[in-house]
Write a protein that holds these residues in place. Structure first.
Motif, PDB file in Angstrom:
ATOM      1  N   MET C   1       0.819  -1.212   0.000  1.00 51.12           N
ATOM      2  CA  MET C   1       0.000   0.000   0.000  1.00 51.12           C
ATOM      3  C   MET C   1       0.857   1.268   0.000  1.00 51.12           C
ATOM      4  SD  MET C   1      -3.316  -0.773   2.320  1.00 51.12           S
ATOM      5  CE  MET C   1      -2.473  -0.999   3.859  1.00 51.12           C
ATOM      6  N   LEU C   2       2.058   1.120   0.614  1.00 52.74           N
ATOM      7  CA  LEU C   2       2.916   2.294   0.738  1.00 52.74           C
ATOM      8  C   LEU C   2       3.265   2.892  -0.622  1.00 52.74           C
ATOM      9  CD1 LEU C   2       4.057   3.638   3.212  1.00 52.74           C
ATOM     10  CD2 LEU C   2       6.166   2.381   2.885  1.00 52.74           C
ATOM     11  N   ASP C   3       3.274   2.049  -1.653  1.00 54.70           N
ATOM     12  CA  ASP C   3       3.638   2.551  -2.979  1.00 54.70           C
ATOM     13  C   ASP C   3       2.645   3.598  -3.470  1.00 54.70           C
ATOM     14  OD1 ASP C   3       2.600  -0.124  -2.572  1.00 54.70           O
ATOM     15  OD2 ASP C   3       1.941   0.004  -4.652  1.00 54.70           O
ATOM     16  N   ARG C   4       1.437   3.613  -2.885  1.00 51.81           N
ATOM     17  CA  ARG C   4       0.465   4.645  -3.278  1.00 51.81           C
ATOM     18  C   ARG C   4       0.985   6.042  -2.944  1.00 51.81           C
ATOM     19  NH1 ARG C   4      -1.017   0.153  -3.870  1.00 51.81           N
ATOM     20  NH2 ARG C   4      -3.059  -0.566  -4.519  1.00 51.81           N
ATOM     21  N   ALA C   5       1.904   6.108  -1.987  1.00 51.06           N
ATOM     22  CA  ALA C   5       2.427   7.413  -1.596  1.00 51.06           C
ATOM     23  C   ALA C   5       3.443   7.928  -2.609  1.00 51.06           C
ATOM     24  CB  ALA C   5       3.070   7.332  -0.215  1.00 51.06           C
ATOM     25  N   LEU C   6       3.861   7.059  -3.536  1.00 51.32           N
ATOM     26  CA  LEU C   6       4.901   7.476  -4.483  1.00 51.32           C
ATOM     27  C   LEU C   6       4.322   7.979  -5.788  1.00 51.32           C
ATOM     28  CD1 LEU C   6       7.478   4.623  -3.891  1.00 51.32           C
ATOM     29  CD2 LEU C   6       7.564   6.962  -3.079  1.00 51.32           C
ATOM     30  N   LYS C   7       3.011   7.858  -5.918  1.00 51.79           N
ATOM     31  CA  LYS C   7       2.382   8.334  -7.138  1.00 51.79           C
ATOM     32  C   LYS C   7       1.325   9.328  -6.736  1.00 51.79           C
ATOM     33  CE  LYS C   7       2.991   4.638 -10.438  1.00 51.79           C
ATOM     34  NZ  LYS C   7       2.651   3.218 -10.446  1.00 51.79           N
ATOM     35  N   GLY C   8       1.459  10.549  -7.225  1.00 47.42           N
ATOM     36  CA  GLY C   8       0.452  11.518  -6.840  1.00 47.42           C
ATOM     37  C   GLY C   8       0.445  12.710  -7.759  1.00 47.42           C
ATOM     38  N   SER C   9      -0.495  13.570  -7.509  1.00 49.92           N
ATOM     39  CA  SER C   9      -0.657  14.741  -8.361  1.00 49.92           C
ATOM     40  C   SER C   9       0.445  15.759  -8.075  1.00 49.92           C
ATOM     41  CB  SER C   9      -2.014  15.369  -8.095  1.00 49.92           C
ATOM     42  OG  SER C   9      -2.041  15.820  -6.761  1.00 49.92           O
ATOM     43  N   LYS C  10       0.459  16.782  -8.862  1.00 50.97           N
ATOM     44  CA  LYS C  10       1.434  17.848  -8.676  1.00 50.97           C
ATOM     45  C   LYS C  10       1.244  18.512  -7.306  1.00 50.97           C
ATOM     46  CE  LYS C  10       3.536  19.507 -12.548  1.00 50.97           C
ATOM     47  NZ  LYS C  10       3.357  19.963 -13.918  1.00 50.97           N
ATOM     48  N   THR C  11      -0.019  18.731  -6.933  1.00 48.28           N
ATOM     49  CA  THR C  11      -0.296  19.356  -5.632  1.00 48.28           C
ATOM     50  C   THR C  11       0.302  18.514  -4.509  1.00 48.28           C
ATOM     51  OG1 THR C  11      -2.447  19.640  -6.663  1.00 48.28           O
ATOM     52  CG2 THR C  11      -2.175  20.537  -4.453  1.00 48.28           C
ATOM     53  N   ILE C 373      -6.547   7.443   0.986  1.00 48.89           N
ATOM     54  CA  ILE C 373      -7.457   7.957  -0.033  1.00 48.89           C
ATOM     55  C   ILE C 373      -7.257   7.224  -1.356  1.00 48.89           C
ATOM     56  CG2 ILE C 373      -8.038  10.009  -1.376  1.00 48.89           C
ATOM     57  CD1 ILE C 373      -7.434  11.595   1.221  1.00 48.89           C
ATOM     58  N   SER C 374      -5.982   6.929  -1.697  1.00 46.97           N
ATOM     59  CA  SER C 374      -5.741   6.190  -2.943  1.00 46.97           C
ATOM     60  C   SER C 374      -6.417   4.832  -2.899  1.00 46.97           C
ATOM     61  CB  SER C 374      -4.244   5.997  -3.176  1.00 46.97           C
ATOM     62  OG  SER C 374      -3.611   7.236  -3.250  1.00 46.97           O
ATOM     63  N   VAL C 375      -6.296   4.158  -1.752  1.00 45.27           N
ATOM     64  CA  VAL C 375      -6.925   2.842  -1.630  1.00 45.27           C
ATOM     65  C   VAL C 375      -8.430   2.979  -1.813  1.00 45.27           C
ATOM     66  CG1 VAL C 375      -7.469   1.015   0.017  1.00 45.27           C
ATOM     67  CG2 VAL C 375      -5.120   1.809  -0.236  1.00 45.27           C
ATOM     68  N   ARG C 376      -9.006   3.993  -1.156  1.00 42.12           N
ATOM     69  CA  ARG C 376     -10.455   4.203  -1.272  1.00 42.12           C
ATOM     70  C   ARG C 376     -10.837   4.557  -2.711  1.00 42.12           C
ATOM     71  NH1 ARG C 376     -11.954   6.036   4.097  1.00 42.12           N
ATOM     72  NH2 ARG C 376     -11.506   4.186   5.346  1.00 42.12           N
ATOM     73  N   GLU C 377     -10.004   5.366  -3.357  1.00 39.38           N
ATOM     74  CA  GLU C 377     -10.311   5.736  -4.746  1.00 39.38           C
ATOM     75  C   GLU C 377     -10.341   4.496  -5.623  1.00 39.38           C
ATOM     76  OE1 GLU C 377      -7.843   8.797  -6.446  1.00 39.38           O
ATOM     77  OE2 GLU C 377      -8.401  10.216  -4.884  1.00 39.38           O
ATOM     78  N   GLU C 378      -9.346   3.608  -5.407  1.00 38.28           N
ATOM     79  CA  GLU C 378      -9.315   2.389  -6.204  1.00 38.28           C
ATOM     80  C   GLU C 378     -10.538   1.530  -5.948  1.00 38.28           C
ATOM     81  OE1 GLU C 378      -5.576   0.472  -5.419  1.00 38.28           O
ATOM     82  OE2 GLU C 378      -4.562   2.358  -5.882  1.00 38.28           O
ATOM     83  N   LEU C 379     -10.997   1.550  -4.705  1.00 33.92           N
ATOM     84  CA  LEU C 379     -12.164   0.733  -4.375  1.00 33.92           C
ATOM     85  C   LEU C 379     -13.460   1.437  -4.755  1.00 33.92           C
ATOM     86  CD1 LEU C 379     -11.078  -0.437  -0.821  1.00 33.92           C
ATOM     87  CD2 LEU C 379     -11.197  -1.854  -2.842  1.00 33.92           C
ATOM     88  N   GLY C 380     -13.330   2.711  -5.122  1.00 31.34           N
ATOM     89  CA  GLY C 380     -14.522   3.480  -5.447  1.00 31.34           C
ATOM     90  C   GLY C 380     -15.326   3.856  -4.228  1.00 31.34           C
ATOM     91  N   THR C 381     -14.664   3.924  -3.062  1.00 29.76           N
ATOM     92  CA  THR C 381     -15.408   4.278  -1.852  1.00 29.76           C
ATOM     93  C   THR C 381     -14.939   5.612  -1.272  1.00 29.76           C
ATOM     94  OG1 THR C 381     -13.848   2.986  -0.559  1.00 29.76           O
ATOM     95  CG2 THR C 381     -15.904   1.911  -1.182  1.00 29.76           C
TER      96      THR C 381
END
Lengths: 329, 131, 386, 264, 315
Positions: C1-11, C373-381
């Motif tokens: 899950m930690l890898d979700r922290a390595l991909k993100g928007s410019k903000t 939030i990334s996990v939730r976004e992937e789950l659509g929740t």
């Protein structure tokens, strides 16, 4: 499989060194001859192995792709996971070598009530990083035994490593981390049924060997101390190619040294060569540019082909019937 | 060899790292330090005897000092050590350094040779040639 | 899950880089302090604890506040908190990280920090505080991570997490109680020597922490796809309102005891804080904000309006930050045991280090929230509940 | 014995303060209390000072005492009052006894400097709070601060009701004349707490603490547990003050205010 | 599939990820019904000129191997160790960390430990160690080496045809060890022994002879496309007139041959036809090279494809 075999091999090595020094007093053999032989074996073995790899060509140009390929300029592509240029490859290799990026991806597949689920699993990555980095720090720290005067940088690393004032002399974190990481990797190898199943003696042996090196080092520093000045006398003389082994250092030192020599000798002939191998891995060190550049198999053989002519001969009437132009009427 | 130049460069780097200790010492002939006991007090002794054998002290002096420290500061055991009629105070400054009044030769030389930096001297201090 | 922290928007990356900038500045300032001693701070022989320890004290409260979401959700089965309980747990992790870092930078001999464990001293409240803080960090890390992980896998949370969750409830109370005991058990420090100290700590924690949580939830809703929905925020707002009322009430109790009894020692600190010290403007600001926040959060009309609610939450957070993150610790020291006044004000290096530690906490928080939030976004929740 | 003592300290720490406020009474009356918690250590030693404020001769007298201590212990002289390290120092009655204010105090007392130092309390709050046992009470009743163990958390400074503890905010060696320091005694390092040690290194050699020696009899040092000791004799015949007795720390420093003859 | 397609739950309920108690070298291979394909029929192999074509079935105990199969295998293996750096490297550097183990869909679906990429590679690595490393020759089993027996050969065949060369294992491997490359090379060796599967040999032979894996002959291709053109005309009212094997065209268009034959590929093909018409491209279809996919999976086929591509360009 092979746990006890590997364990007893390491014990045997310890006993060889112990009796070699304590009973037979073979200081020159264990202090000078074996270390030199081991080091030379390590260097030459390493070189030969890499050269052997280098002599084989790379016919396939198929790096592992883990992201969008470079296509059109307005489509973002994955520069690291599907590099199209040398710089991308260098970036990918740096992350692979220094951050173990592929292991960072690791997942665990499991079954939950008939559903296959994928869970994040980063322990191997974490333990691998801890193991390799602490090993690197331990190695760099040991330069204090080979260099005279000790460079300031080495002293700084040493004092950072012993930052926590625990025990006398100060406990060095890297040694402890190395031992714990090696033990964790062993624990993982034995507790995970799949990994236990694939493990060979060649997997347990280096773990026990390195754990033995770390443990003998820790014992030598904190419990059964050795004459450190004489140790450095020996190591510096090795580095200066003079080679004289003073007596009275303490047997535990020779056990430590002998285990290291074993590791050096073992290295080029074992899976430990992954150290050199990772740099040569064609699925990692090539750019994915097979649609940009034409790569020709270096041993490009002549092959029998089914020519257009033969094809037309096989199907001429049918082609004519379908109104397809033919070369020969 | 295929991709020969890159592989050879890599191997040269490997060798350069592996053999670093060999060539970096060239021209820096290293003298081996010997803890020097040539001080007026020691020279004036009939029997040159310390609280323990030199062999033991070489390996365990840090432990001895650490134990003394706890005994004196924490347990109030300030009793002196009597070796053959000669009395030693359990103290770095007032024990060891009374005889071994040559800190740079007796302590520092070996410590710097072995790359050891004890923090004793952050608090304890020694005036060269005090005795 | 930690890898979700390595991909993100410019903000996201801008925020991370800004925080890293503060952390580097803080680290440099800390190196300066490490080399030259704690003398580079504004602390002194008389005011021997300053900004670091007061920030630590305040943040323990923020950490403990996660329990205000855990109790309704897990104990009373209040399902509407399902979306935000993880925010509370991750906020606790970030806060405890800051707490421990603040203690670390306050040490004169950080190299010997392990002495606390090597020479355990059960009669020292600080020893217990170290134990409960580490325990709380571990509990929240394990619980938060395991529940989020299970959510991602689509499996129920592991069975072992339930007892840990129940354990985390009294544990959250304990971290704040034990921290209050650091102060409340000292003879000769009148300002702190009060039985109501732990209760005050808990009241302010349960107001300040959830107030911050509301602010964070609204910020997340604005800048990410995460939306906990309106109702849980309103429920948290009610908790904040009650806790803040209790907190103000407790302060009034203290004032009454001090001034009606007319015991000089009990009045000194209040006189210094509110009448003649350098903290006077700050303390009055805190009091004014406290009153203002009550006006904004008690009437349902204001509370239910999210723009006034966020104002109320900001007022509460600042008010409590001044009160506990400054006044409480400094106020206890400044009237010295000699009945003299030694003023305290943080120096520049001290402020930079403090900012650096806050940035570290916010970096931890940013990363954890990003993962959640990334996990939730992937789950659509991630979106508002239907 | 020491183990029992430690156990007791742990219990005391856990069950809070306020265990028996009558201990001071008990001592004055010279009777051992039934409750073990308040009895004298069985080694029969509790070291204490009795300071006769009137016997110190003027400014010089104070300076001599303070210098005697600070010189042999290599206490730095740091001009910045915020960073000061003090083992023994002076302050006014008003500051020294803030819990016993008296606006009708004789001028003489009002202006009189009082020598302040670690009280070596019988129930020391600093020992109770220390998370590493860096500060502890030894069987002689001395509150010891072990600078080797100290992590510099300064909890003891918050706990000490007497402001007796100093922290090394800066490197003390920068404020010592390193050429003229006492070669027999260490300095301290940055980041640790220190305070009056009651000169155990001198006691071991059969000497009095440095301040007592330099005081020309104004500071009397002795064993409270011994009814025949000089300190007990003075306490029997003089009215003495202790700092903040109401908080139950039971200081071991006694101040003779009015002069022996009058009080007797 | 007379029994009907089982539901996912039925399939997953039989999976057990725990390996058997016996070590993998002591666990004999079990040819499970439904997990392997028929042996390649001789005509397919003869079409492409591969040796040792014969009728055989994997489930038979006698595979009718040539006498000197062991020498052929080892010699081919030695040759390929020198020809492929990847093969040599992947034999040497695996540390058996197990990161790839649960990444293979064959393993996820069967729970058979030998379908873990690491163990599938270990099957051939053990042979490599026995015959190509000093340690393996000297220490044998303790160095992880084993003799190449008929059972080992069968095991290799069974598991090396349970790999789709998807390369997921390589993504997770810290050294990028790629089971797909090992599979390709080992299958190359099997081809020397006539050990292919019908499902692979058939399309390969078709591609070679007829230009596409379905075996569509030239007139079938044009008439299929005619049908598509009719449909397009019916819907849009526009008649498109593509060309076939036309010389001098700017673009040669090659698509997976499924697009010409079966739904839903045909819809895709109709899409191209309309798009190219709209863009007005100068292109032509080829009936000779009418397969976009490469069913070669072995190098000689790869080479053939490339040559005929060139040829048409010239035409």
């Amino acid at each position: 499989m092979g746990i006890f075999f590997s364990f007893f091999m390491v014990i045997l090595l310890v006993l060889i060194a112990y009796f070699g020094i304590a009973a037979a007093g073979l200081h020159t053999l264990f202090g000078i001859i074996i270390p030199y032989a081991a080091f030379v074996t390590f260097c030459i073995g390493f070189l030969l192995k890499v050269i052997k790899w280098g002599r084989a060509p790379v016919p396939f140009h198929i790096p592992t792709t883990c992201g969008q390929q470079m296509t059109l300029p307005w489509i973002n592509y994955s520069k690291l996971d599907n590099p199209s240029s040398t710089s991308g490859v260098i970036g990918r290799m740096i992350l692979e070598v220094f951050c173990f990026r592929s292991l960072f991806r690791n997942l665990k597949t499991g079954l939950n009530n008939g559903n296959i689920s994928y869970a994040s699993d980063k322990w191997l990555w974490l333990a691998g990083l801890a193991f390799h980095y602490s090993f690197a720090v331990v190695l760099i720290r040991h330069l204090r035994f080979f260099l005279e005067p000790v460079p300031a940088l080495i002293n700084t690393i040493d004092s950072l490593d012993g930052f926590l004032q625990v025990g006398v002399p100060h406990f060095l974190l890297s040694g402890g981390v190395l031992l714990i990481a090696a033990l964790y990797l062993f624990f993982r190898r034995t507790s995970n049924p799949q990994v236990r199943y694939i493990s060979l003696p060649a997997d347990y042996f280096p773990l026990f060997l390195i754990a033995g090196i770390a443990l003998s080092g820790i014992i030598m520093r904190y419990i059964s101390k050795v004459d450190i000045i004489k140790v450095k006398q020996l190591t510096v003389s090795l580095a200066e190619l003079k080679g004289n082994a003073p007596e009275g250092i303490g047997t535990i030192f020779f056990i430590h040294l002998f285990l290291i020599c074993t590791l050096l000798v073992y290295f080029p002939f074992s899976k430990l060569m992954h150290m050199g191998g990772i740099f040569l891995s064609p699925t990692r060190n090539l750019p994915n540019d097979s649609r940009i550049k034409r790569h020709i198999n270096p041993w490009n053989p002549e092959v029998k082909v089914h020519t257009y002519e033969a094809y037309e001969n096989d199907f001429r009437e049918k082609m004519k019937g379908a109104g397809i132009p033919v070369e020969k009427e | 060899m295929y991709n020969g130049s890159k592989i050879i460069i890599g191997l040269i780097i490997f060798l350069a790292i592996a053999t670093f200790p060999f060539y970096s010492n060239i021209g820096k002939s290293a003298g081996v330090p010997m803890p020097d006991t040539n001080t007026p007090v020691i020279n004036g002794l009939d029997k040159k005897e310390c609280v323990a054998s030199a062999e033991y002290m070489k390996k365990e002096h840090m432990k001895v000092l650490d134990e003394w420290r706890d005994e004196v500061v924490r347990e109030g055991k300030r009793d002196v050590i009597n070796v053959g009629g000669r009395v030693f105070e359990k103290s770095l400054q007032n024990g060891c350094m009374q005889c071994h009044s040559n800190k740079s030769r007796f302590c520092d030389e070996c410590h710097s040779y072995a790359g050891v930096k004890p923090y004793c001297w952050d608090c304890h201090h020694f005036k060269e040639g005090r005795i | 899950m930690l890898d979700r922290a390595l991909k993100g928007s410019k903000t996201y990356w801008t925020l991370v880089i800004i925080l890293l900038g503060f952390i580097s500045a803080g680290s440099l300032a800390y190196l300066h302090q490490f080399k030259n001693g704690l003398g580079v701070t504004g602390m002194s022989r008389d005011v021997s604890w300053g900004f670091y320890i007061s920030q630590f004290t305040f943040l323990v409260g923020v950490a403990a506040s996660a329990v205000m979401l855990v109790i309704p959700y897990y104990l009373h089965n209040y399902k509407k908190f399902g979306r935000i309980v993880i925010l509370g747990e991750f906020l606790a992790i970030a806060s405890v990280t800051m707490c421990m870092t603040f203690i670390f930078v306050d040490m004169g001999q950080p190299m010997r920090i392990l002495n606390v464990i090597l020479h355990p001293t059960p009669n020292s409240i600080l020893f217990w505080d170290a134990m409960v803080l580490n325990g709380y960090l571990g509990l929240n890390l394990v619980i938060g991570w395991a529940t989020l992980h299970a959510e991602k896998k689509g499996t129920p949370p592991p069975a072992w997490s339930k007892p840990l969750i129940y354990l985390s409830i009294p544990w959250a109370v304990s971290i704040h109680t034990v921290t209050a005991f650091l102060y409340a058990g000292l003879p000769g420090r009148h300002f702190w020597l009060t039985a109501i100290m732990a209760a005050r700590f808990l009241a302010s924690a349960f107001a300040g922490g959830p107030a911050l949580l509301i602010i964070l939830a609204l910020v997340l809703r604005k800048y990410t796809k995460f939306d906990p929905g309106r109702e849980p925020i309103q429920s948290v707002a009610k908790i904040v309102a009650y806790a803040m009322v209790a907190n103000v009430f407790f302060i009034i109790l203290e004032l009454f005891t001090a001034f009606y009894s007319n015991i000089p020692g009990h009045m000194h600190a209040f006189e210094f804080l509110y009448a003649h010290g350098n903290l006077v403007p700050l303390m009055w600001a805190s009091s004014v904000l406290a009153v203002l926040s009550l006006i904004l959060i008690i009437p349902p009309k204001f509370r239910e309006n999210e723009s006034t609610l966020i104002l109320a939450c900001i007022s509460i957070f600042i008010s409590l930050w001044i009160d506990k993150g400054f006044g409480l610790v400094i106020g206890g020291f400044v009237p010295t045991p000699f009945n003299t006044i030694t003023e305290y004000w943080p120096t520049l290096p001290e402020t930079i280090i403090t900012l650096g530690v806050w940035a570290l906490g916010f970096l931890v928080l940013t990363i954890l929230y990003k993962v959640a939030i990334s996990v939730r976004e992937e789950l659509g929740t991630a979106g508002p509940p239907k | 014995m020491r183990i029992d003592r430690r156990k007791f300290l742990q219990i005391a720490g856990l069950s809070g303060i306020g265990l028996g406020l009558s201990a001071a009474d008990g001592l004055f009356k010279g009777k051992a209390l039934a409750s073990g918690a308040h009895s004298l250590p069985s080694s029969g030693t509790r070291l204490a000072f009795v300071i006769d404020v009137n016997k110190i001769e003027g400014e010089d007298g104070y300076r001599r005492i303070i210098e005697a201590c600070h010189k042999i212990h290599n206490v730095p002289n740091i001009p910045n009052t915020k960073h000061e390290v003090k083992w023994i120092w002076t302050d006014s009655y008003e500051h020294s006894f803030p819990d016993q204010p008296n606006e009708f105090l004789p001028e003489k007392i009002k202006e009189k400097p009082f020598l302040l130092l670690c009280n070596h309390c019988d129930k020391p709050p600093c020992v109770r709070v220390c998370p590493t046992k860096a500060t502890f009470k030894n069987p002689d009743g001395i509150v010891v601060q072990d600078p080797h163990r100290c992590i510099g958390c300064r909890f003891c400074m918050a706990a000490c009701p007497y402001g007796s503890r100093s922290f090394n905010w800066v490197d003390p060696r920068n404020y010592l004349d390193m050429k003229n320091i006492n070669p027999d005694f260490p300095t301290r390092t940055m980041g640790v707490v220190e305070k009056c040690t009651l000169c155990p290194e001198r006691l071991a050699r059969g000497l009095e603490p440095a301040c007592a020696e330099a005081s020309n009899g104004a500071i009397v040092f002795g064993n409270l547990a011994d009814p025949e000791s000089e300190v007990r004799k003075i306490l029997n015949t003089h009215y003495t003050l202790r700092r903040k007795p109401e908080i139950g720390t039971q200081p071991s420093i006694f101040y003779v205010i009015g002069g022996g003859e009058n009080a007797g | 599939m007379a029994k009907g397609t089982p539901k996912p739950e039925e399939l997953t309920s039989s999976i057990d990820y725990n390996p058997p108690a016996t070590g993998w070298r002591e666990t004999p291979v079990d040819f499970k019904e439904g997990t392997f394909c028929h042996g390649a029929r001789p005509s397919y192999l003869q079409d492409v000129g591969f040796p040792n074509a014969r009728e055989w079935a994997p489930a038979d105990s006698d595979w009718k191997l040539p006498e000197n199969w062991k020498e052929i295998f080892l010699e081919a293996m030695g040759e390929r160790l020198k020809k492929y750096r990847s093969f040599q490297l992947f034999m040497d550097i695996c540390v058996r960390c197990g990161a790839c183990a649960d990444k293979c869909h064959f393993f996820i679906g069967t729970g058979d430990p030998k379908n873990m990429p690491v163990l599938r590679a270990e099957l051939i690595r053990s042979v490599y160690r026995k015959y190509f490393t000093t340690a393996g020759k000297l220490l044998g089993k303790n160095a992880g080496a084993r003799e190449l027996t008929l059972d080992v050969l069968k095991e290799l065949w069974y598991y090396y045809y349970q790999c789709t060369e998807c390369r997921r294992c390589s993504v997770f491997c810290p050294y990028g060890i790629d089971q797909a490359e090992i599979t390709m090379i080992v299958r190359e060796i099997f081809n020397l022994l006539g050990l292919n599967t019908d499902w692979i040999a058939g399309p390969v032979s078709n591609c070679y002879k007829k230009g596409n894996h379905l075996g569509l002959e030239p007139h079938t291709i044009t008439s299929n496309i005619e049908y598509l053109l009719d449909d397009i005309e019916e819907i849009t009212g526009i008649r498109i007139e593509p060309t076939f094997n036309r010389k001098g065209a700017e673009i040669l268009f090659v698509t997976p041959s499924g697009d010409l034959f079966g739904d839903p590929g045909t819809y895709t093909a109709m899409g191209y036809l309309m798009l190219f018409h709209e863009l007005g491209l100068d292109y032509t279809w080829s009936t000779y090279a009418s397969e976009g996919g490469n069913f070669g999976f072995f190098t000689s086929m790869d080479m053939a494809k490339r040559l005929n591509y060139k040829k048409t360009r010239q035409a």
